[in-house]
Design a protein around this motif. Structure first.
Motif, short mmCIF file in Angstrom:
data_model
loop_
_atom_site.label_atom_id
_atom_site.label_comp_id
_atom_site.label_asym_id
_atom_site.label_seq_id
_atom_site.Cartn_x
_atom_site.Cartn_y
_atom_site.Cartn_z
N ILE A 2 0.86 -1.18 0.00
CA ILE A 2 0.00 0.00 0.00
C ILE A 2 0.90 1.24 0.00
N PRO A 3 0.69 2.17 -0.94
CA PRO A 3 1.50 3.39 -0.95
C PRO A 3 1.23 4.22 0.31
N VAL A 4 2.25 5.00 0.72
CA VAL A 4 2.15 5.82 1.92
C VAL A 4 2.49 7.26 1.55
N ALA A 22 -4.53 3.44 1.35
CA ALA A 22 -5.15 2.13 1.17
C ALA A 22 -6.34 2.17 0.22
N ASP A 23 -6.93 3.33 0.04
CA ASP A 23 -8.09 3.44 -0.85
C ASP A 23 -7.71 3.60 -2.31
N ALA A 24 -6.43 3.60 -2.62
CA ALA A 24 -5.99 3.76 -4.01
C ALA A 24 -6.63 2.69 -4.90
N ILE A 25 -7.15 3.12 -6.00
CA ILE A 25 -7.76 2.20 -6.97
C ILE A 25 -6.67 1.46 -7.72
N SER A 26 -5.62 2.19 -8.08
CA SER A 26 -4.45 1.59 -8.72
C SER A 26 -3.24 2.44 -8.42
N LEU A 39 5.42 7.35 -11.06
CA LEU A 39 4.29 6.69 -10.41
C LEU A 39 3.01 7.36 -10.90
N VAL A 40 2.01 6.54 -11.21
CA VAL A 40 0.68 7.04 -11.56
C VAL A 40 -0.30 6.30 -10.68
N MET A 41 -1.10 7.06 -9.93
CA MET A 41 -2.05 6.46 -8.98
C MET A 41 -3.44 7.04 -9.22
N LYS A 42 -4.43 6.18 -9.22
CA LYS A 42 -5.83 6.59 -9.26
C LYS A 42 -6.34 6.55 -7.83
N TYR A 43 -6.94 7.66 -7.38
CA TYR A 43 -7.39 7.74 -5.99
C TYR A 43 -8.78 8.38 -5.95
N PRO A 44 -9.70 7.76 -5.19
CA PRO A 44 -11.07 8.30 -5.13
C PRO A 44 -11.15 9.55 -4.25
N SER A 46 -13.42 10.16 -2.40
CA SER A 46 -14.04 9.69 -1.15
C SER A 46 -13.03 8.95 -0.26
N GLY A 47 -11.79 8.81 -0.72
CA GLY A 47 -10.76 8.10 0.03
C GLY A 47 -10.40 8.82 1.32
N ASN A 48 -9.99 8.07 2.33
CA ASN A 48 -9.68 8.63 3.65
C ASN A 48 -8.65 9.74 3.61
N ASN A 49 -7.66 9.66 2.74
CA ASN A 49 -6.58 10.65 2.72
C ASN A 49 -6.61 11.56 1.49
N TYR A 50 -7.74 11.63 0.82
CA TYR A 50 -7.83 12.46 -0.38
C TYR A 50 -7.46 13.91 -0.10
#
Length: 149
Positions: A2-4, A22-26, A39-44, A46-50
């Motif tokens: 899980i990325p930090v 932990a909410d990362a989609i990818s 690095l390319v990350m998809k993040y919602p 609604s994610g806890n750390n958005y």
């Protein structure tokens, strides 16, 4: 893994920093020989750390199955689309592109001492260090101010 997420000035990466993503989609890392390390990350949204995602912050992630964790600096976060943002980050070593090595030369210097001097004699202060396995002394110079990277 899980990325930090970390603050922009973090240097240790031994804690969970600002939080696990932990909410990362990818989360994918691309490393090209003599090319990009990104690095390319998809993040919602609604994610806890958005709300903590911001340009210049750092993400620690595992680039592949065998490599150690690496730090990546966020340089772009897209506008949300269907509740998801795309986060773009490049390897922390790219920060060296903004640090200028000053001119100097030596007729005979070991690679270790040469790299120490390159990293010490810069136009701006930084926290980077360098190491090498090479040992044969040779002539070395920085003929004009240029990027340490």
């Amino acid at each position: 893994m899980i990325p930090v997420l970390y603050r922009a000035n973090e240097t240790e990466f031994t804690t969970f920093g600002l939080g696990a993503l932990a909410d990362a989609i990818s989360c994918e890392v691309t490393e090209e020989r003599n090319g990009a390390f990104e690095l390319v990350m998809k993040y919602p949204t609604s994610g806890n750390n958005y709300e903590l995602l911001a340009n210049e912050r750092l993400i620690k992630a595992k680039p592949n199955d065998t490599a150690k964790d690496q730090a990546f600096r966020i340089y772009r976060i897209t506008t949300p689309l269907n509740g998801v943002v795309t986060v773009y980050a490049q390897h922390l070593s790219y920060d060296l592109s903004n640090i200028a090595a000053l001119r100097w030369e030596s007729s005979n210097i070991s690679p270790t001492l040469a790299m120490e001097r390159v990293f010490r004699e810069t136009a701006t202060p930084h926290n980077f260090t360098c190491q090498t396995d090479y040992s044969e002394a040779k002539p070395f110079s920085v003929s004009k101010p240029q990027s340490v990277r």
